[in-house]
Scaffold this motif. Structure first.
Motif, mmCIF file in Angstrom:
data_model
loop_
_atom_site.group_PDB
_atom_site.id
_atom_site.type_symbol
_atom_site.label_atom_id
_atom_site.label_comp_id
_atom_site.label_asym_id
_atom_site.label_seq_id
_atom_site.Cartn_x
_atom_site.Cartn_y
_atom_site.Cartn_z
ATOM 1 N N VAL A 163 -2.974 8.298 9.661
ATOM 2 C CA VAL A 163 -2.950 8.761 8.276
ATOM 3 C C VAL A 163 -4.017 9.842 8.109
ATOM 4 O O VAL A 163 -3.764 10.911 7.546
ATOM 5 N N VAL A 206 9.257 3.459 -3.486
ATOM 6 C CA VAL A 206 8.105 4.019 -2.769
ATOM 7 C C VAL A 206 8.170 5.548 -2.827
ATOM 8 O O VAL A 206 7.187 6.220 -3.132
ATOM 9 N N MET A 258 -4.615 3.719 10.707
ATOM 10 C CA MET A 258 -5.490 4.511 9.849
ATOM 11 C C MET A 258 -5.761 5.898 10.437
ATOM 12 O O MET A 258 -5.743 6.904 9.732
ATOM 13 N N LEU A 311 -6.141 5.464 0.307
ATOM 14 C CA LEU A 311 -5.971 4.478 1.387
ATOM 15 C C LEU A 311 -7.036 4.719 2.456
ATOM 16 O O LEU A 311 -7.717 3.805 2.902
ATOM 17 N N VAL A 312 -7.171 5.978 2.837
ATOM 18 C CA VAL A 312 -8.109 6.341 3.885
ATOM 19 C C VAL A 312 -9.547 6.064 3.461
ATOM 20 O O VAL A 312 -10.375 5.618 4.241
ATOM 21 N N LEU A 370 -3.445 13.841 7.135
ATOM 22 C CA LEU A 370 -4.080 14.455 5.967
ATOM 23 C C LEU A 370 -4.920 15.652 6.387
ATOM 24 O O LEU A 370 -4.870 16.713 5.760
ATOM 25 N N GLY A 426 2.717 3.700 -4.584
ATOM 26 C CA GLY A 426 1.900 4.344 -5.612
ATOM 27 C C GLY A 426 0.487 4.709 -5.212
ATOM 28 O O GLY A 426 -0.203 5.412 -5.944
ATOM 29 N N LEU A 427 0.037 4.221 -4.054
ATOM 30 C CA LEU A 427 -1.347 4.471 -3.653
ATOM 31 C C LEU A 427 -1.446 5.815 -2.931
ATOM 32 O O LEU A 427 -0.861 5.989 -1.872
ATOM 33 N N PRO A 428 -2.169 6.781 -3.498
ATOM 34 C CA PRO A 428 -2.315 8.070 -2.811
ATOM 35 C C PRO A 428 -2.952 7.871 -1.440
ATOM 36 O O PRO A 428 -3.881 7.070 -1.292
ATOM 37 N N ALA A 429 -2.439 8.582 -0.424
ATOM 38 C CA ALA A 429 -2.901 8.372 0.952
ATOM 39 C C ALA A 429 -4.399 8.596 1.092
ATOM 40 O O ALA A 429 -5.068 7.913 1.856
ATOM 41 N N ARG A 430 -4.957 9.541 0.309
ATOM 42 C CA ARG A 430 -6.397 9.779 0.483
ATOM 43 C C ARG A 430 -7.231 8.612 -0.023
ATOM 44 O O ARG A 430 -8.333 8.371 0.452
ATOM 45 N N ILE A 482 0.838 -1.219 0.000
ATOM 46 C CA ILE A 482 0.000 0.000 0.000
ATOM 47 C C ILE A 482 0.866 1.260 0.000
ATOM 48 O O ILE A 482 0.425 2.334 -0.368
ATOM 49 N N ASN A 483 2.130 1.108 0.397
ATOM 50 C CA ASN A 483 3.069 2.230 0.311
ATOM 51 C C ASN A 483 3.338 2.613 -1.138
ATOM 52 O O ASN A 483 3.688 3.732 -1.447
ATOM 53 N N GLU A 489 7.597 6.811 -6.461
ATOM 54 C CA GLU A 489 6.197 6.725 -6.880
ATOM 55 C C GLU A 489 5.336 7.774 -6.182
ATOM 56 O O GLU A 489 4.448 8.365 -6.796
ATOM 57 N N LYS A 490 5.606 8.016 -4.919
ATOM 58 C CA LYS A 490 4.827 9.028 -4.191
ATOM 59 C C LYS A 490 5.118 10.424 -4.742
ATOM 60 O O LYS A 490 4.225 11.261 -4.816
ATOM 61 N N VAL A 522 2.973 10.812 -7.628
ATOM 62 C CA VAL A 522 1.607 11.112 -7.205
ATOM 63 C C VAL A 522 1.476 12.602 -6.879
ATOM 64 O O VAL A 522 0.470 13.238 -7.173
ATOM 65 N N PHE A 561 -9.808 1.647 2.017
ATOM 66 C CA PHE A 561 -9.205 0.484 2.679
ATOM 67 C C PHE A 561 -9.574 0.445 4.156
ATOM 68 O O PHE A 561 -9.934 1.455 4.747
ATOM 69 N N GLU A 562 -9.433 -0.753 4.711
ATOM 70 C CA GLU A 562 -9.611 -0.957 6.132
ATOM 71 C C GLU A 562 -8.378 -1.651 6.659
ATOM 72 O O GLU A 562 -7.862 -2.556 5.992
ATOM 73 N N GLU A 606 0.844 13.709 1.412
ATOM 74 C CA GLU A 606 1.081 12.275 1.211
ATOM 75 C C GLU A 606 1.613 11.652 2.487
ATOM 76 O O GLU A 606 1.976 12.355 3.435
ATOM 77 N N TYR A 607 1.689 10.316 2.468
ATOM 78 C CA TYR A 607 2.034 9.574 3.673
ATOM 79 C C TYR A 607 2.805 8.326 3.285
ATOM 80 O O TYR A 607 2.324 7.542 2.464
#
Ligand SMILES: C[S@@+](CC[C@H](N)C(=O)[O-])C[C@H]1O[C@@H](n2cnc3c(N)ncnc32)[C@H](O)[C@@H]1O
Lengths: 259, 123
Positions: free
Chosen positions: B90, B110, B87, A157-158, B94, A151-155, A148-149, B113-114, B117, A161-162, B100-101
């Motif tokens: 994070v 990692v 969670m 993920l939030v 935000l 390429g997945l934008p953190a927003r 999940i680290n 790629e971020k 993004v 995802f769970e 980002e995180y």
């Protein structure tokens, strides 16, 4: 293996070779790994050995891999299709070679996030792979912290995802958007609908020219006239299938039926 | 482009600095939030801040909150790089204004790629 790729297989890692090489063998119509090995021995420097190396090194995938294709989908391809299909309100997508699911779920997130109107449409989203293990992972939708680290934008993920223990699971509504089906691209395909969008990225590299031709030709027959196909960054239809033309879309290219 | 790396571990700053330098970033460093605020006064707005969570003097989350009150730095992208993996954290980062995180441990890919993004480099 070691000669070609510097990959050394430890004892106890045989399962790894087996799961990675079975698709290559099946892709060539060989029934056992033994046959693959003897072929390999007879032509140790040929294109077969590079495919074996490729297969051993890559089940590789990530969320939003290469980014640009998903931007193109959002900014260009889907808006066009949604306009063109406004009357019938149906959309068929196919993600071939879905690996552990990051690619189909990236597409699912883009659909949910930017095209909520599609909830009212008949959308069929099929994702396929040759590997039973990969399909199991797809259906489960559980990813490690490292996955999940990537390429997945953190927003996202939030939002989608769970957390489950130390891992992360994609929400059920997103899992339910995708039908996962086992399909060997080099073999017989189960019935698929006419498609508007086909993602077939970073898998043609496994095949020789003849097989590539066959697969790309079959995708061409499956595409609707205004549909499009996405390939991996190192893949092309050039000198493979002249029935396609390459077209710029946002910061990348898609492949459409040549007129 | 210019980046600020905020982490109390010198080794971690070094790793991040190396990755960013390869991407042609000019890199500044700070060992905690207060030092980061001081550094920013000298450098002005940078393009990117990589911010650890747990640090002495001022924690990363408080740094993010402070910096986001200052309009001078509104163009700065902020990426948390931390061992905090819940969670709630994070979400908190935000809403405090992080863009980002990244969860430690990470690989170079990692970070690349971020940054993609964030629109800061080709992924
Ligand atoms: C490198 S991954 C690509 C994943 C994803 N499309 C991407 O671009 O990130 C290659 C995938 O192709 C699958 N594959 C290999 N040979 C195949 C075949 N003959 N038919 C269908 N899938 C195959 C593998 O199981 C693996 O999951």
């Amino acid at each position: 293996m070691r000669e070609r790729s510097a990959i050394v297989l430890d004892a106890g890692k045989e399962y790894l070779a087996e799961s990675r090489l079975a698709p290559v063998a099946r892709g060539l119509g060989l029934s056992t790994l033994g046959e693959l090995v003897s072929r390999l021995r007879s032509e140790p420097r040929g294109s077969l050995s590079s495919r074996v190396v490729e297969a051993m090194t890559t089940n590789e995938t990530s969320f939003f891999r290469d980014l640009n294709p998903f931007d193109a989908l959002r900014t260009t391809i889907l808006p066009q299709l949604i306009q063109a299909r406004a009357k019938e309100r149906t959309l068929n997508l196919w993600c071939a070679a879905s690996s552990s699911g990051q690619e189909p779920y990236t597409i699912a997130m883009v659909l949910r996030e930017h095209f909520p109107q599609l909830l009212e449409w008949r959308v069929r989203f099929i994702a396929t792979d040759i590997s039973t293990e990969m399909l199991r992972r797809c259906r489960e939708g559980i990813y490690s912290q490292l996955e999940i680290n990537r390429g997945l934008p953190a927003r996202y993920l939030v939002k989608y995802f769970e957390k489950r223990g130390t891992e992360w699971q994609i929400h059920k509504p997103l899992r339910d958007m995708v039908e996962f089906v086992e399909l060997n691209l080099a073999g017989h395909w189960p019935a698929l609908p006419q498609c508007d969008v086909v993602f077939i990225r970073n898998v043609l590299i496994y095949f020789n020219l003849e097989t590539k031709r066959d697969i790309v030709g079959r995708v061409r027959k499956l595409l609707r006239p205004d549909g499009c196909m996405f390939l991996g960054g190192a893949e092309t239809t050039l000198n493979v299938d002249e029935g396609f033309r390459r077209e710029a879309a946002d910061k990348t290219f898609v492949y459409r039926l040549a007129r | 482009m210019r980046a600020l790396v905020v982490d109390d571990s010198r080794a971690m700053r070094l790793i991040l600095k190396q990755i960013l330098r390869e991407l042609q970033f000019e890199v500044f460093e700070a060992a905690h939030g207060l030092e980061a605020l001081e550094r920013l006064k000298q450098t002005g707005c940078v393009d990117l801040a990589l911010v650890d969570w747990n640090m002495p003097e001022m924690k990363g989350i408080d740094l993010v909150t402070e910096v986001r009150k200052l309009s001078d730095y509104s163009a700065m992208k902020i990426m948390m790089v931390t061992t905090e993996t819940e969670m709630e954290q994070v979400q908190r980062a935000l809403s405090a204004g992080a863009d980002e995180y990244v969860m430690k441990p990470f690989t170079k890919d990692v970070i690349l790629e971020k940054l993609g993004v964030l629109g800061l480099s080709a992924p």
